[in-house]
Write a protein that holds these residues in place. Structure first.
Motif, PDB file in Angstrom:
ATOM      1  N   PRO A   1      23.953  17.262   7.765  1.00 32.36           N
ATOM      2  CA  PRO A   1      23.211  16.102   7.249  1.00 32.36           C
ATOM      3  C   PRO A   1      24.118  15.160   6.462  1.00 32.36           C
ATOM      4  O   PRO A   1      25.313  15.418   6.278  1.00 32.36           O
ATOM      5  CB  PRO A   1      22.179  16.754   6.326  1.00 32.36           C
ATOM      6  N   GLU A   2      23.532  14.072   5.991  1.00 34.16           N
ATOM      7  CA  GLU A   2      24.258  13.183   5.087  1.00 34.16           C
ATOM      8  C   GLU A   2      24.585  13.945   3.802  1.00 34.16           C
ATOM      9  O   GLU A   2      23.814  14.782   3.347  1.00 34.16           O
ATOM     10  CB  GLU A   2      23.417  11.946   4.762  1.00 34.16           C
ATOM     11  N   GLY A   3      25.731  13.645   3.222  1.00 33.62           N
ATOM     12  CA  GLY A   3      26.159  14.354   2.028  1.00 33.62           C
ATOM     13  C   GLY A   3      25.267  14.066   0.825  1.00 33.62           C
ATOM     14  O   GLY A   3      24.821  12.939   0.625  1.00 33.62           O
ATOM     15  N   SER A   4      24.986  15.103   0.026  1.00 35.01           N
ATOM     16  CA  SER A   4      24.224  14.975  -1.211  1.00 35.01           C
ATOM     17  C   SER A   4      24.618  16.129  -2.119  1.00 35.01           C
ATOM     18  O   SER A   4      25.493  16.925  -1.775  1.00 35.01           O
ATOM     19  CB  SER A   4      22.713  15.001  -0.920  1.00 35.01           C
ATOM     20  N   ASP A   5      23.974  16.236  -3.267  1.00 38.24           N
ATOM     21  CA  ASP A   5      24.318  17.322  -4.191  1.00 38.24           C
ATOM     22  C   ASP A   5      23.932  18.688  -3.624  1.00 38.24           C
ATOM     23  O   ASP A   5      24.597  19.688  -3.904  1.00 38.24           O
ATOM     24  CB  ASP A   5      23.629  17.113  -5.542  1.00 38.24           C
ATOM     25  N   GLU A   6      22.838  18.741  -2.868  1.00 35.82           N
ATOM     26  CA  GLU A   6      22.398  19.989  -2.245  1.00 35.82           C
ATOM     27  C   GLU A   6      21.977  19.700  -0.812  1.00 35.82           C
ATOM     28  O   GLU A   6      21.212  18.772  -0.564  1.00 35.82           O
ATOM     29  CB  GLU A   6      21.221  20.610  -3.005  1.00 35.82           C
ATOM     30  N   PHE A   7      22.480  20.487   0.129  1.00 32.89           N
ATOM     31  CA  PHE A   7      22.086  20.317   1.521  1.00 32.89           C
ATOM     32  C   PHE A   7      22.294  21.614   2.297  1.00 32.89           C
ATOM     33  O   PHE A   7      23.009  22.519   1.839  1.00 32.89           O
ATOM     34  CB  PHE A   7      22.865  19.173   2.176  1.00 32.89           C
ATOM     35  N   ASP A   8      21.647  21.704   3.448  1.00 34.80           N
ATOM     36  CA  ASP A   8      21.732  22.881   4.302  1.00 34.80           C
ATOM     37  C   ASP A   8      22.332  22.501   5.648  1.00 34.80           C
ATOM     38  O   ASP A   8      22.027  21.434   6.198  1.00 34.80           O
ATOM     39  CB  ASP A   8      20.347  23.497   4.543  1.00 34.80           C
ATOM     40  N   ILE A   9      23.163  23.384   6.187  1.00 31.37           N
ATOM     41  CA  ILE A   9      23.623  23.280   7.562  1.00 31.37           C
ATOM     42  C   ILE A   9      22.638  24.099   8.393  1.00 31.37           C
ATOM     43  O   ILE A   9      22.469  25.294   8.160  1.00 31.37           O
ATOM     44  CB  ILE A   9      25.048  23.830   7.741  1.00 31.37           C
ATOM     45  N   ILE A  10      21.968  23.442   9.351  1.00 35.18           N
ATOM     46  CA  ILE A  10      20.853  24.065  10.075  1.00 35.18           C
ATOM     47  C   ILE A  10      21.184  24.203  11.555  1.00 35.18           C
ATOM     48  O   ILE A  10      21.882  23.364  12.136  1.00 35.18           O
ATOM     49  CB  ILE A  10      19.571  23.222   9.888  1.00 35.18           C
ATOM     50  N   SER A  11      20.671  25.263  12.167  1.00 35.32           N
ATOM     51  CA  SER A  11      20.750  25.443  13.614  1.00 35.32           C
ATOM     52  C   SER A  11      19.391  25.892  14.121  1.00 35.32           C
ATOM     53  O   SER A  11      18.847  26.902  13.656  1.00 35.32           O
ATOM     54  CB  SER A  11      21.800  26.491  13.987  1.00 35.32           C
ATOM     55  N   ASN A  12      18.829  25.110  15.037  1.00 30.30           N
ATOM     56  CA  ASN A  12      17.523  25.438  15.628  1.00 30.30           C
ATOM     57  C   ASN A  12      16.462  25.705  14.563  1.00 30.30           C
ATOM     58  O   ASN A  12      15.671  26.641  14.665  1.00 30.30           O
ATOM     59  CB  ASN A  12      17.656  26.651  16.561  1.00 30.30           C
ATOM     60  N   GLY A  13      16.471  24.877  13.520  1.00 27.72           N
ATOM     61  CA  GLY A  13      15.472  24.983  12.467  1.00 27.72           C
ATOM     62  C   GLY A  13      15.740  26.049  11.427  1.00 27.72           C
ATOM     63  O   GLY A  13      14.973  26.205  10.470  1.00 27.72           O
ATOM     64  N   LYS A  14      16.837  26.788  11.558  1.00 18.66           N
ATOM     65  CA  LYS A  14      17.150  27.872  10.629  1.00 18.66           C
ATOM     66  C   LYS A  14      18.382  27.515   9.798  1.00 18.66           C
ATOM     67  O   LYS A  14      19.382  27.040  10.326  1.00 18.66           O
ATOM     68  CB  LYS A  14      17.417  29.173  11.404  1.00 18.66           C
ATOM     69  N   THR A  15      18.276  27.752   8.492  1.00 23.08           N
ATOM     70  CA  THR A  15      19.415  27.484   7.604  1.00 23.08           C
ATOM     71  C   THR A  15      20.511  28.508   7.820  1.00 23.08           C
ATOM     72  O   THR A  15      20.273  29.720   7.731  1.00 23.08           O
ATOM     73  CB  THR A  15      18.973  27.504   6.131  1.00 23.08           C
ATOM     74  N   MET A  16      21.717  28.033   8.102  1.00 21.46           N
ATOM     75  CA  MET A  16      22.860  28.917   8.300  1.00 21.46           C
ATOM     76  C   MET A  16      23.780  28.929   7.078  1.00 21.46           C
ATOM     77  O   MET A  16      24.413  29.931   6.776  1.00 21.46           O
ATOM     78  CB  MET A  16      23.657  28.475   9.536  1.00 21.46           C
ATOM     79  N   LEU A  17      23.870  27.795   6.405  1.00 18.59           N
ATOM     80  CA  LEU A  17      24.724  27.680   5.226  1.00 18.59           C
ATOM     81  C   LEU A  17      24.106  26.684   4.261  1.00 18.59           C
ATOM     82  O   LEU A  17      23.752  25.571   4.651  1.00 18.59           O
ATOM     83  CB  LEU A  17      26.124  27.206   5.645  1.00 18.59           C
TER      84      LEU A  17
END
Length: 231
Positions: free
Chosen positions: A80-96
């Motif tokens: 996603p766009e950078g922010s203070d908190e964000f998730d790297i997602i795959s197929n709707g599931k948070t990976m990192l």
């Protein structure tokens, strides 16, 4: 430096088995069988995900990474766009999950320096640190199924007014109950010989067994043989 290890289309990214395996062996010096091209349950190295985040979003004074899912060749990672908190997602599931605070800096030299030094430190954890650390308490991982899972890592920098960084290992910690345990690897960050920050890597261990020197010797021999034949 990371271009050979992924394919990207707009904000989505895929890492195939060969790319994940090459990063583990060529960059991280990590010969965990989970990163082998033909592994039954192939897993992309967590250190590659960490590196990709730094490459895309830069370095912040405070960074915390929580590894929530196992990434493989079928994962389509959304950045996603950078922010203070964000998730790297795959197929709707948070990976990192990533949390950042303080000042940030997008500097290729600093990013590559931090990646190279951290990944080199992280890749040496097994067997050089983990086995003797657990051995102090007369236990060991299961040689038949060495399960060491990357849980989280954090970095703090006192200043971003630097371009080169080196890393020195600090005192690690291991605690366990029954067959499950936790390892904390600590490190200090240096620039021109002066301490400019510190960090920790947290790992979970399962299948803990009573220490057996012969089993450990065999495991280390097997690991070293893999390094010679697969590198």
């Amino acid at each position: 430096m990371l271009t050979p290890y992924y394919q990207q289309e707009t904000n989505k990214l895929v890492i195939n088995r060969e790319q994940g395996s090459q990063f583990a062996k060529q960059v991280a010096d990590d010969f965990n069988p989970l990163h082998d091209i033909d592994a039954k349950k192939f897993c992309v190295p967590g250190d590659l995900l960490f590196s990709l985040v730094l490459d895309k979003y830069g370095v912040s004074e405070n960074m915390h990474f929580t590894f929530a899912g196992m990434v493989d060749e079928t994962s389509v990672l959304e950045f996603p766009e950078g922010s203070d908190e964000f998730d790297i997602i795959s197929n709707g599931k948070t990976m990192l999950s990533v949390k950042r605070s303080g000042q940030s800096k997008q500097c290729t030299q600093l990013v590559e320096s931090l990646i190279k030094n951290y990944v080199a430190f992280s890749g040496k954890a097994f067997p050089h640190v983990i086995i003797p650390l657990m051995g102090q308490q007369e236990v060991m991982i299961n040689p038949a199924r060495p399960m060491v899972i990357y849980e989280s890592m954090s970095i703090h920098l006192d200043t971003l007014d630097i371009e080169e960084i080196t890393l020195e290992a600090a005192t690690p910690e291991f605690s366990y109950e029954g067959k499950r345990g936790k390892i904390i690897l600590r490190f200090e960050l240096l620039s021109n010989g002066e301490k400019v920050g510190f960090g920790e890597k947290h790992m979970l261990v399962s299948g803990i067994k009573e220490y057996c020197q012969q089993a450990i010797d065999d495991l280390i021999a097997y690991y070293n043989e893999r390094k010679v034949t697969l590198k």
